[in-house]
Write a protein that holds these residues in place. Structure first.
Motif, short mmCIF file in Angstrom:
data_model
loop_
_atom_site.label_atom_id
_atom_site.label_comp_id
_atom_site.label_asym_id
_atom_site.label_seq_id
_atom_site.Cartn_x
_atom_site.Cartn_y
_atom_site.Cartn_z
N THR A 1 57.99 116.40 79.74
CA THR A 1 57.92 115.41 80.46
C THR A 1 58.12 114.07 79.80
O THR A 1 57.39 114.05 78.84
CB THR A 1 56.54 115.35 81.14
OG1 THR A 1 56.50 116.50 81.98
CG2 THR A 1 56.58 114.11 82.22
N LEU A 2 59.11 113.39 79.79
CA LEU A 2 59.35 112.17 79.11
C LEU A 2 58.71 110.84 79.91
O LEU A 2 59.20 110.92 81.23
CB LEU A 2 60.59 111.67 79.00
CG LEU A 2 61.88 112.81 78.12
CD1 LEU A 2 62.85 112.41 78.21
CD2 LEU A 2 61.16 112.96 76.67
N SER A 3 58.05 110.21 79.38
CA SER A 3 57.73 108.81 79.88
C SER A 3 57.57 107.78 78.98
O SER A 3 57.85 107.82 77.62
CB SER A 3 56.06 108.90 80.59
OG SER A 3 55.31 109.51 79.28
N GLU A 4 57.62 106.45 79.36
CA GLU A 4 57.75 105.36 78.34
C GLU A 4 56.31 104.84 77.95
O GLU A 4 55.38 105.18 78.79
CB GLU A 4 58.23 103.94 79.21
CG GLU A 4 59.53 104.05 79.62
CD GLU A 4 60.56 103.87 78.48
OE1 GLU A 4 60.19 103.08 77.33
OE2 GLU A 4 61.73 104.52 78.46
N VAL A 5 56.15 104.50 76.62
CA VAL A 5 54.80 104.36 76.26
C VAL A 5 54.56 102.75 76.35
O VAL A 5 55.33 101.92 75.46
CB VAL A 5 54.62 104.67 74.69
CG1 VAL A 5 53.66 104.35 74.15
CG2 VAL A 5 54.56 106.38 74.76
N HIS A 6 53.64 102.42 76.57
CA HIS A 6 53.25 100.71 76.62
C HIS A 6 52.95 100.42 75.21
O HIS A 6 53.30 99.44 74.69
CB HIS A 6 52.35 100.23 77.65
CG HIS A 6 51.85 98.88 77.76
ND1 HIS A 6 52.86 98.03 77.93
CD2 HIS A 6 50.77 98.46 77.11
CE1 HIS A 6 52.22 97.03 77.92
NE2 HIS A 6 50.80 96.91 77.41
N ASN A 7 51.87 101.02 74.43
CA ASN A 7 51.32 100.85 73.31
C ASN A 7 50.84 102.10 72.94
O ASN A 7 50.47 103.02 73.52
CB ASN A 7 50.11 99.88 73.53
CG ASN A 7 49.52 99.33 72.33
OD1 ASN A 7 50.43 99.31 71.30
ND2 ASN A 7 48.30 99.11 72.30
N TYR A 8 50.60 102.08 71.62
CA TYR A 8 50.16 103.42 70.88
C TYR A 8 49.35 102.80 69.68
O TYR A 8 49.99 101.58 69.18
CB TYR A 8 51.02 104.34 70.45
CG TYR A 8 51.85 104.22 69.30
CD1 TYR A 8 51.54 104.75 68.04
CD2 TYR A 8 52.90 103.48 69.35
CE1 TYR A 8 52.12 104.49 66.87
CE2 TYR A 8 53.75 103.13 68.16
CZ TYR A 8 53.34 103.69 66.84
OH TYR A 8 53.99 103.51 65.75
#
Length: 97
Positions: free
Chosen positions: A81-88
């Motif tokens: 599953t691919l998803s965009e990361v807002h922050n890490y």
């Protein structure tokens, strides 16, 4: 990205990491930002943060798929599953902060 691997054990994961030359606490490929693995009721779950989707896709093709095949994990047991990361966040121990 999240990789859910049904019927895969942590021992198989450790074997793949050793074959691939990845050491616990060691560096990721340059495009990889963060990695962790956990045991689930169905197998294991791997979470990675990558610079770009194309970097991740290249890693899957060139490194991950061959490692899974070598340790006997069928592609049918792997869901990505691919998803965009807002922050890490990552600690300074990893050279990022």
């Amino acid at each position: 990205m999240q990789i859910d691997c049904r019927d895969v054990t942590l021992e198989q994961y450790d074997e793949a990491m050793e074959i691939g030359g990845f050491l616990p606490g060691g560096p990721l490929p340059p495009e990889g930002l963060f990695h962790y693995v956990k045991k689930t009721d169905e197998g294991i779950c791997v979470i990675n943060v990558w610079e770009t989707q194309s970097d991740f896709e290249a890693f899957v093709t060139n490194r991950l798929a061959p490692l899974l095949e070598e340790i006997g994990v069928p592609a049918s047991s792997v869901d990505i599953t691919l998803s965009e990361v807002h922050n890490y966040l990552a600690g300074s121990r990893y050279g990022r902060g």
